[in-house]
Design a protein around this motif. Structure first.
Motif, mmCIF file in Angstrom:
data_model
loop_
_atom_site.group_PDB
_atom_site.id
_atom_site.type_symbol
_atom_site.label_atom_id
_atom_site.label_comp_id
_atom_site.label_asym_id
_atom_site.label_seq_id
_atom_site.Cartn_x
_atom_site.Cartn_y
_atom_site.Cartn_z
ATOM 1 N N ARG A 41 -6.919 1.935 11.060
ATOM 2 C CA ARG A 41 -8.169 2.356 10.435
ATOM 3 C C ARG A 41 -7.928 3.321 9.271
ATOM 4 O O ARG A 41 -8.768 3.433 8.365
ATOM 5 C CB ARG A 41 -9.064 3.006 11.492
ATOM 6 C CG ARG A 41 -10.469 3.307 11.031
ATOM 7 C CD ARG A 41 -11.305 3.904 12.143
ATOM 8 N NE ARG A 41 -11.609 2.942 13.176
ATOM 9 C CZ ARG A 41 -11.189 3.015 14.432
ATOM 10 N NH1 ARG A 41 -10.421 4.030 14.811
ATOM 11 N NH2 ARG A 41 -11.535 2.102 15.310
ATOM 12 N N GLU A 42 -6.784 4.020 9.281
ATOM 13 C CA GLU A 42 -6.480 5.000 8.248
ATOM 14 C C GLU A 42 -5.455 4.509 7.226
ATOM 15 O O GLU A 42 -5.028 5.278 6.373
ATOM 16 C CB GLU A 42 -5.953 6.290 8.902
ATOM 17 C CG GLU A 42 -6.844 6.842 10.005
ATOM 18 C CD GLU A 42 -8.201 7.268 9.480
ATOM 19 O OE1 GLU A 42 -8.275 7.647 8.292
ATOM 20 O OE2 GLU A 42 -9.186 7.221 10.249
ATOM 21 N N LEU A 43 -5.068 3.261 7.307
ATOM 22 C CA LEU A 43 -4.021 2.781 6.401
ATOM 23 C C LEU A 43 -4.484 2.683 4.952
ATOM 24 O O LEU A 43 -3.646 2.698 4.047
ATOM 25 C CB LEU A 43 -3.526 1.396 6.864
ATOM 26 C CG LEU A 43 -2.678 1.371 8.147
ATOM 27 C CD1 LEU A 43 -2.263 -0.054 8.473
ATOM 28 C CD2 LEU A 43 -1.451 2.269 8.009
ATOM 29 N N TRP A 44 -5.749 2.578 4.724
ATOM 30 C CA TRP A 44 -6.213 2.387 3.348
ATOM 31 C C TRP A 44 -5.880 3.598 2.471
ATOM 32 O O TRP A 44 -5.757 3.460 1.247
ATOM 33 C CB TRP A 44 -7.727 2.098 3.337
ATOM 34 C CG TRP A 44 -8.581 3.261 3.764
ATOM 35 C CD1 TRP A 44 -8.997 3.538 5.019
ATOM 36 C CD2 TRP A 44 -9.121 4.266 2.916
ATOM 37 N NE1 TRP A 44 -9.772 4.662 5.028
ATOM 38 C CE2 TRP A 44 -9.882 5.130 3.745
ATOM 39 C CE3 TRP A 44 -9.089 4.539 1.545
ATOM 40 C CZ2 TRP A 44 -10.567 6.235 3.250
ATOM 41 C CZ3 TRP A 44 -9.768 5.633 1.057
ATOM 42 C CH2 TRP A 44 -10.487 6.477 1.905
ATOM 43 N N HIS A 45 -5.711 4.802 3.087
ATOM 44 C CA HIS A 45 -5.312 5.960 2.286
ATOM 45 C C HIS A 45 -3.988 6.575 2.745
ATOM 46 O O HIS A 45 -3.479 7.489 2.098
ATOM 47 C CB HIS A 45 -6.393 7.045 2.322
ATOM 48 C CG HIS A 45 -6.672 7.596 3.682
ATOM 49 N ND1 HIS A 45 -5.924 8.572 4.272
ATOM 50 C CD2 HIS A 45 -7.651 7.285 4.573
ATOM 51 C CE1 HIS A 45 -6.412 8.856 5.462
ATOM 52 N NE2 HIS A 45 -7.470 8.089 5.674
ATOM 53 N N ASN A 46 -3.410 6.100 3.862
ATOM 54 C CA ASN A 46 -2.114 6.622 4.322
ATOM 55 C C ASN A 46 -0.932 5.758 3.893
ATOM 56 O O ASN A 46 0.163 6.282 3.685
ATOM 57 C CB ASN A 46 -2.106 6.745 5.845
ATOM 58 C CG ASN A 46 -3.007 7.859 6.338
ATOM 59 O OD1 ASN A 46 -3.360 8.774 5.584
ATOM 60 N ND2 ASN A 46 -3.397 7.789 7.604
ATOM 61 N N ALA A 47 -1.138 4.443 3.782
ATOM 62 C CA ALA A 47 -0.034 3.545 3.447
ATOM 63 C C ALA A 47 0.052 3.340 1.933
ATOM 64 O O ALA A 47 -0.980 3.315 1.242
ATOM 65 C CB ALA A 47 -0.222 2.199 4.141
ATOM 66 N N PRO A 48 1.270 3.186 1.396
ATOM 67 C CA PRO A 48 1.399 2.904 -0.038
ATOM 68 C C PRO A 48 0.906 1.504 -0.365
ATOM 69 O O PRO A 48 0.793 0.635 0.506
ATOM 70 C CB PRO A 48 2.897 3.056 -0.298
ATOM 71 C CG PRO A 48 3.541 2.831 1.032
ATOM 72 C CD PRO A 48 2.576 3.334 2.061
ATOM 73 N N VAL A 49 0.620 1.273 -1.627
ATOM 74 C CA VAL A 49 0.064 -0.013 -2.026
ATOM 75 C C VAL A 49 1.034 -1.156 -1.802
ATOM 76 O O VAL A 49 0.624 -2.275 -1.463
ATOM 77 C CB VAL A 49 -0.382 0.048 -3.510
ATOM 78 C CG1 VAL A 49 0.806 0.297 -4.409
ATOM 79 C CG2 VAL A 49 -1.113 -1.235 -3.936
ATOM 80 N N ASP A 50 2.345 -0.882 -1.956
ATOM 81 C CA ASP A 50 3.321 -1.961 -1.750
ATOM 82 C C ASP A 50 3.427 -2.369 -0.286
ATOM 83 O O ASP A 50 3.891 -3.469 0.010
ATOM 84 C CB ASP A 50 4.696 -1.510 -2.249
ATOM 85 C CG ASP A 50 4.751 -1.406 -3.765
ATOM 86 O OD1 ASP A 50 3.864 -1.999 -4.421
ATOM 87 O OD2 ASP A 50 5.662 -0.727 -4.298
ATOM 88 N N ALA A 51 3.033 -1.462 0.637
ATOM 89 C CA ALA A 51 3.043 -1.834 2.050
ATOM 90 C C ALA A 51 1.856 -2.723 2.402
ATOM 91 O O ALA A 51 1.949 -3.553 3.308
ATOM 92 C CB ALA A 51 3.037 -0.581 2.920
ATOM 93 N N LEU A 52 0.745 -2.539 1.700
ATOM 94 C CA LEU A 52 -0.440 -3.370 1.963
ATOM 95 C C LEU A 52 -0.454 -4.624 1.101
ATOM 96 O O LEU A 52 -0.824 -5.705 1.580
ATOM 97 C CB LEU A 52 -1.699 -2.537 1.709
ATOM 98 C CG LEU A 52 -1.827 -1.263 2.562
ATOM 99 C CD1 LEU A 52 -3.083 -0.489 2.158
ATOM 100 C CD2 LEU A 52 -1.855 -1.600 4.039
#
Length: 402
Positions: free
Chosen positions: A199-210
């Motif tokens: 739920r928090e990946l949209w601001h915790n994960a880098p763009v290359d991970a998503l």
């Protein structure tokens, strides 16, 4: 030859005090001297030689008293009476009898000296040995096994460790029981691993991970052909609105709590097709997410996601009229909705977009089915779901390790 007594002429007779020579009696006296003038001296009784006892420990050497100066040569006076009449001298031994060595002497029996006290050790005279030995030493200190001293702090530490262990087992057991009860309760499935972290990946994960720059898709094309997609456009995160979401999907996720929308556009290896993908993060629980994913595409109908174009790229002419096929998925183990829409890179328009399941059906001969745009939309959606699940699981493990 002198008639004086010497150690070589007389047998060794040892006493505890002084040596007393024996008086000759009987014929020995007659042969030794004639009648003497003067008052008659009392005659000493003859001494009888005692039988020789067995050898005894050596005694101190005899001490001969000094002779009186007035004693005439050839006579011996009594030791006890030095002024008495002289005695006849002892005749010399025959030459045929060898004199006894001075070292070999027989010691008459004598009273054993009193044993010395153990505490006072008297050394033996020079030239004499003694059988006395000092008593053995007694140990001053006796070594015993020490009794271990128990550390008072160890009891407290043991109790604290036991309390922590009991508390830890209780917490683990409570967590497992809660998960089991949640799973056994109807309509309340257990929350999958990494669900809260996703739920928090949209601001915790880098763009290359998503959205990786290159996304491989083995077997994702028509006839299980391999595909490879390359990212060409990335949009900043945006709130849930009609500008980034289709009307039907926006209406479905708003009651669940729509957090944020992320979008990017890819192209295939031939740069003949373009695909816009979107990740919609929600605050839905596991139950609501599972309900949302059941037949979502069919329920939405002709609800086609909007396209994302990119100036100076192959997606520069990709707009609403170029959308040919799409696919929408809501995985049950992630609070995310994944969307994808594909089209031609040359900008050609499509009158009736088709869902991916229809565009990939057998026997289709239209341009959308023949170009594999349905495979592109569905294949890239499945790859993004797997990548998002892996990222969420890794985030959950990292959080647990802290």
């Amino acid at each position: 030859m002198s008639a004086d007594l010497s150690a070589t002429d007389l047998p060794a007779v040892e006493t505890t005090a002084r040596l007393r020579p024996t008086r000759p009696a009987g014929p020995m006296a007659a042969r030794g001297a004639g009648p003497r003038t003067g008052p008659a001296a009392p005659t000493a009784p003859p001494q009888v030689a005692a039988p020789r006892p067995p050898a005894a420990p050596p005694a101190p050497a005899p001490t001969t008293p000094p002779r009186p100066a007035s004693a005439p040569s050839g006579s011996v006076r009594s030791v006890s009476d030095p002024l008495g009449p002289p005695q006849a001298a002892v005749p010399p031994r025959p030459a045929s009898v060898p004199p006894r060595p001075s070292a070999a002497r027989t010691v008459p029996p004598q009273a054993a000296p009193p044993a010395p006290a153990p505490a006072a050790f008297v050394p033996a005279p020079y030239g004499r040995t003694t059988g006395y030995a000092p008593p053995p030493e007694a140990p001053v200190e006796t070594t015993t096994r020490l009794r271990p001293v128990r550390d008072r702090r160890s009891a407290g530490r043991t109790a604290a460790a036991a309390a922590c262990a009991v508390l830890g087992f209780g917490l683990i057991g409570g967590a497992l029981a809660g998960v089991w009860l949640a799973a056994s309760e109807p309509g309340r499935p257990a929350e999958p691993v990494g669900y809260a972290e996703a739920r928090e990946l949209w601001h915790n994960a880098p763009v290359d991970a998503l959205f990786p720059q290159t996304l491989p898709g083995p077997g994702a094309g028509p006839g299980a052909a391999d595909r490879t997609w390359t990212r060409i456009v990335v949009a900043p995160d945006a709130p849930c609105s009609p500008a980034v979401l289709a009307k039907g999907l926006l209406a479905a996720v708003e009651p669940l709590g729509c957090e944020r929308v992320l979008r990017a556009t890819y192209t295939d290896a031939t740069a003949s097709s373009v695909i816009t993908v979107g990740l919609v993060f929600t605050r839905a629980d596991a139950t609501a997410q599972r309900t949302l994913g059941e037949g979502l595409t069919a329920r939405l109908g002709q609800d086609v996601p909007p396209a994302l174009s990119g100036p100076s790229t192959v997606a520069a002419r990709f707009g609403d009229r170029q959308r040919a096929s799409w696919w929408t998925s809501a995985p049950a183990d992630l609070p995310v909705v994944v969307t994808a829409v594909s089209g031609f890179a040359d900008g050609r328009a499509v009158d009736a977009p088709q869902p991916a399941d229809e565009a990939t059906a057998k026997g289709r001969t239209d341009a959308v089915a023949q170009s594999g745009l349905g495979h592109e939309a569905k294949g890239i959606t499945e790859r993004l779901e797997r990548l998002l699940r892996t990222t969420a699981t890794a985030a959950a493990k990292e959080k647990k390790a802290r």
